[in-house]
Design an enzyme around this catalytic site. Structure first.
Site, PDB file in Angstrom:
ATOM      1  N   HIS A  44      87.175 -33.114  18.685  1.00 56.60           N
ATOM      2  CA  HIS A  44      85.993 -32.911  19.547  1.00 56.60           C
ATOM      3  C   HIS A  44      85.033 -31.717  18.994  1.00 56.60           C
ATOM      4  O   HIS A  44      84.032 -31.655  19.775  1.00 56.60           O
ATOM      5  CB  HIS A  44      86.424 -32.815  21.107  1.00 56.60           C
ATOM      6  CG  HIS A  44      87.148 -34.202  21.577  1.00 56.60           C
ATOM      7  ND1 HIS A  44      86.427 -35.086  22.394  1.00 56.60           N
ATOM      8  CD2 HIS A  44      88.318 -34.827  21.267  1.00 56.60           C
ATOM      9  CE1 HIS A  44      87.215 -36.019  22.553  1.00 56.60           C
ATOM     10  NE2 HIS A  44      88.315 -35.983  22.066  1.00 56.60           N
ATOM     11  N   ASP A  62      78.454 -26.495  18.752  1.00 60.93           N
ATOM     12  CA  ASP A  62      79.154 -27.440  19.777  1.00 60.93           C
ATOM     13  C   ASP A  62      79.316 -28.664  18.988  1.00 60.93           C
ATOM     14  O   ASP A  62      78.572 -29.123  18.200  1.00 60.93           O
ATOM     15  CB  ASP A  62      77.875 -27.748  21.272  1.00 60.93           C
ATOM     16  CG  ASP A  62      78.818 -27.723  22.322  1.00 60.93           C
ATOM     17  OD1 ASP A  62      79.871 -28.306  22.184  1.00 60.93           O
ATOM     18  OD2 ASP A  62      78.310 -27.397  23.173  1.00 60.93           O
TER      19      ASP A  62
END
Ligand code: ADQ
Length: 476
Positions: free
Chosen positions: A156, A368
């Site tokens: 992720h 991110d």
């Protein structure tokens, strides 16, 4: 019948209406309900003594299998190697990497132990999908326990460039462990490229793009596949939530306090990867350079605490409190507070409604993996009068959301300019950008993400000649 087994560090708490949290939980829970299966992971409990026991809870076709962690395991596996070594390194913060060999041993030990807990619950034809950086050695541990099932892994967070990964002392063991999976999924192409670069230039392996779009990897005596699978959201459901909350109390309170001023909105876990200090300074720069904006716009930052027992997180909290106090002290007036800094969690429906009520979504992480807030912000907009997304080029979401104003979070002046542009953007341009982004979000919603991964996991050749039947849908 082939079941789906999801393994993640935390098993998302599920209420009657479904999971409370974002993307991963929602998307994965849906898949489990459809195929039937099990979600296995840590319960969130930390035990000071005794032997943790698996708790099984059935909900329809889904079994939740959770287990507590002993204090030492929590400290070494979760707080230590996962969050004080891997998290900063994978977010390009080599300066914050703390490494302790005992914590790494704990990380490996807990992975092996968790795998051993799962083994008795497995059936021969289960398909296993492991999630995120806490569980990199999980497939290796399953193989060591004799498990031959298909095992996929989705990361992720970003996969760092080799030169950054080298800062983690057991980097080679970690990449070797990843090669024990049958399929590796990354959020974006740059992450996949970074992984392939390590394989070729550090591990002496090979990579080859196949006609089906997957990359075939040979390294450490293993053959596996890898691909990019950008995680999505359900944009139309978020839009409905946001619309339903339009007249709710939180939005009414916000509007009555603003007295017609514009609002810039940010929502993040309070994490140093999210670029909050730079963001606060860019808002200050806007007020510096554009006096006309003073008393005309407020910036709302919602940032609930996470990992508060780590020093780096206490530090970012103190820095933000100091920055918001300093900037407010400098610019606030009796009837206007420039920055509202709110250190708490809100329900998804409330957040969606607040996104819709704001003029600018301000999402500027330093790094991110994807950033679901950016996708949620766009989804929540009023289709007749949408706000503008200001988005960091270092969020995975920037690879898809070309309708955003893309910024470099280290360029404070550039971000201040983008905020000014966003606040002044005419409706026609806002509409064009919004429709462009909504089309993209609909095309790659969270079901598409999950189905692509599951399809590819079903396609990759399986080790040791075990053949696995396709996943079946649960009845009803
Ligand atoms: P996170 O780092 O947690 O996720 P993000 O993708 O933004 O980052 O997801 C956060 C989720 O939590 C969103 O659904 C958001 O709405 C919610 N949230 C944030 N602040 C909240 C608050 N104050 N109250 C309530 N909810 C809040 C990791 C990776 C990301 C990747 C996701 C999914 O770091 O890059 O996008 O996993 O793969």
């Amino acid at each position: 019948m082939s079941r789906l087994i999801i393994v993640s560090n935390r098993v998302a708490p599920i209420s009657e209406g479904g999971p409370a949290a974002g993307g991963l939980a929602v998307g994965v829970y849906d898949a489990l309900k459809e195929t039937g299966g099990m979600w296995f992971g840590w319960s969130g409990d930390v035990l000071t003594s005794g032997q943790p026991q698996i708790a099984l809870e059935e909900r329809g076709a889904v079994t939740f299998a959770t287990i507590g962690l002993l204090r030492r395991d929590y400290d070494q596996y979760y707080r230590g190697f996962s969050n004080a070594t891997l998290w900063p390194a994978f977010h390009y913060r080599a300066d914050l990497v703390q490494y302790d060999r005992h914590e790494y041993e704990g990380y490996s030990r807990v992975n092996a132990w968790l795998a051993q807990q799962l083994v008795p619950l497995l059936r021969e034809d289960d398909v296993i999908w492991v999630h995120d950086y806490h569980l990199i050695p999980f497939a290796q541990a399953l193989r060591a326990a004799g498990v031959k099932n298909r095992v996929g892994f989705f990361l992720h967070i970003p996969f760092p460039a080799s030169q950054v990964l080298l800062a983690v002392p057991p980097h080679r063991e970690l990449v070797q462990a990843l090669c024990a999976f049958d399929l590796l999924g990354f959020q974006t192409r740059p992450d996949l490229r970074a992984f392939c670069d390590y394989i070729v230039n550090e591990a002496g392996g090979t990579t080859a793009l196949q006609p089906d779009g997957l990359t075939r990897i040979e390294a450490f005596g293993q053959t596996l596949c890898a691909g990019d699978y950008p995680i999505g959201v359900y944009p139309d459901e978020i839009a409905e939530l946001a619309k339903a909350g339009e007249r709710g109390k939180p939005v009414r309170t916000l509007k009555s306090t603003l007295h017609g001023r514009k609002v810039i909105m940010s929502v993040d876990r309070l994490d140093y990867s999210k670029g909050l200090v730079e963001r606060f300074r860019a808002f200050e720069r806007l007020l510096d350079h554009a006096p006309a904006q003073r008393n005309k716009v407020s910036f709302v930052q919602i940032a609930p605490p996470t990992r508060a027992d780590l020093h780096a997180y206490q530090d970012i909290r103190l820095r933000l409190e100091a920055e918001s106090g300093r900037i407010n002290g400098r610019y606030a007036e009796l009837d206007w507070t420039p920055i509202w800094y709110i250190h708490r969690q809100y329900e998804r429906a409330v957040l969606a409604a607040l996104f819709r009520a704001s003029n600018v979504g301000y999402v500027t992480p330093l790094r991110d993996g994807m950033n679901l807030v950016a996708k949620e912000y766009v989804s929540a907009q009023d289709p007749g009068d949408p706000g503008v997304l200001v988005l960091s080029r270092f969020a995975g979401a920037a690879q898809e959301l070309s309708g955003a104003l893309i910024v470099n979070p280290l360029d404070i002046d550039g971000m201040a300019d983008a905020l000014g542009t966003a606040l002044a953007m005419p409706l026609a341009e806002r509409l064009a950008r919004y429709h462009d982004m909504m089309a993209q979000l609909r095309e790659n919603n969270v079901s598409v993400w999950r189905d692509r991964f599951m399809r590819d996991l079903g396609r990759v050749s399986v080790r040791q000649g075990v053949s696995v039947p396709p996943l079946e849908r649960a009845q009803g």
